[in-house]
Scaffold this motif. Structure first.
Motif, PDB file in Angstrom:
ATOM      1  N   MET A 188       0.812  -1.176   0.013  1.00 28.45           N
ATOM      2  CA  MET A 188       0.108  -0.042  -0.077  1.00 28.45           C
ATOM      3  C   MET A 188       0.989   1.276   0.004  1.00 28.45           C
ATOM      4  O   MET A 188       1.597   1.289   1.076  1.00 28.45           O
ATOM      5  N   LYS A 208      -0.049  -5.208   9.354  1.00 28.35           N
ATOM      6  CA  LYS A 208       0.602  -6.493   9.022  1.00 28.35           C
ATOM      7  C   LYS A 208       2.139  -6.442   8.901  1.00 28.35           C
ATOM      8  O   LYS A 208       2.777  -5.383   8.660  1.00 28.35           O
ATOM      9  N   SER A 232       4.392  -3.060   7.521  1.00 30.97           N
ATOM     10  CA  SER A 232       4.622  -3.338   6.476  1.00 30.97           C
ATOM     11  C   SER A 232       3.206  -3.049   5.616  1.00 30.97           C
ATOM     12  O   SER A 232       3.412  -2.399   4.597  1.00 30.97           O
ATOM     13  N   GLU A 233       2.423  -3.614   6.122  1.00 26.33           N
ATOM     14  CA  GLU A 233       1.286  -3.550   5.098  1.00 26.33           C
ATOM     15  C   GLU A 233      -0.260  -3.325   5.959  1.00 26.33           C
ATOM     16  O   GLU A 233      -0.159  -3.375   7.158  1.00 26.33           O
ATOM     17  N   GLU A 282      -4.264  -3.878   5.838  1.00 26.01           N
ATOM     18  CA  GLU A 282      -5.414  -4.313   5.341  1.00 26.01           C
ATOM     19  C   GLU A 282      -6.556  -4.013   6.138  1.00 26.01           C
ATOM     20  O   GLU A 282      -6.736  -4.238   7.337  1.00 26.01           O
TER      21      GLU A 282
END
Length: 160
Positions: free
Chosen positions: A1, A54, A140-141, A143
């Motif tokens: 993202m 995440k 890192s990510e 969601e």
């Protein structure tokens, strides 16, 4: 993202209600559960959203309350939803806190860059400020998913 998408996702829940935040039961990711509402005139139904950060390598939680507020909020009755609202002090029993002043992406974060170099994937730093807690997450990510009614982040059973 990307940074723009990350900012947009965080802006979407500005000043909404944070119901829960902690590491997931498998302890790699950090989740923030938000109850999001809109003005009744929009026709948009309220929903529970799960913000799953995440590969969260750092999660710092600090109080947003002053020492004076803490001193005034030590009474155990402030954790009781029937009694707490009638007392002076921070009412823990409301079981939610506004996502205000909100969440901020820290661009060019040395902490995120350090982790990116060490692990080999992109990392981001986000600061989330509420009226009870302030969070700093390195991950890192992100969601974002809508949750069903009755979602419980971790239920203890005989199997686990």
């Amino acid at each position: 993202m990307g940074i723009t998408q990350l900012r947009r996702a965080l802006d979407d829940v500005f000043d909404q209600a944070v119901l829960y935040h902690a590491f997931t039961s498998y302890m790699r990711d950090y989740e923030v559960i938000v109850y999001a509402t809109a003005a009744p005139s929009t026709g948009i139904q309220p929903m529970n959203l799960r913000y799953l950060f995440k590969f969260c390598v750092e999660a710092e939680t600090r109080t947003a309350l002053s020492s004076e507020t803490w001193r005034e909020s030590l009474d155990e009755r402030l954790t009781d939803p029937e009694i707490g609202p009638d007392l002076d002090g921070y009412v823990w029993a409301v079981r939610w806190q506004p996502l205000y002043p909100g969440a901020e992406v820290i661009t060019d974060s040395p902490r995120a860059q350090n982790w990116a170099e060490r692990v080999g994937i992109d990392f981001h730093e986000v600061r989330i400020e509420m009226n009870g807690h302030n969070l700093t997450l390195i991950f890192s990510e992100l969601e974002v998913t809508e949750l069903s009614i009755g979602y419980a982040p971790y239920v203890v059973t005989e199997d686990n």
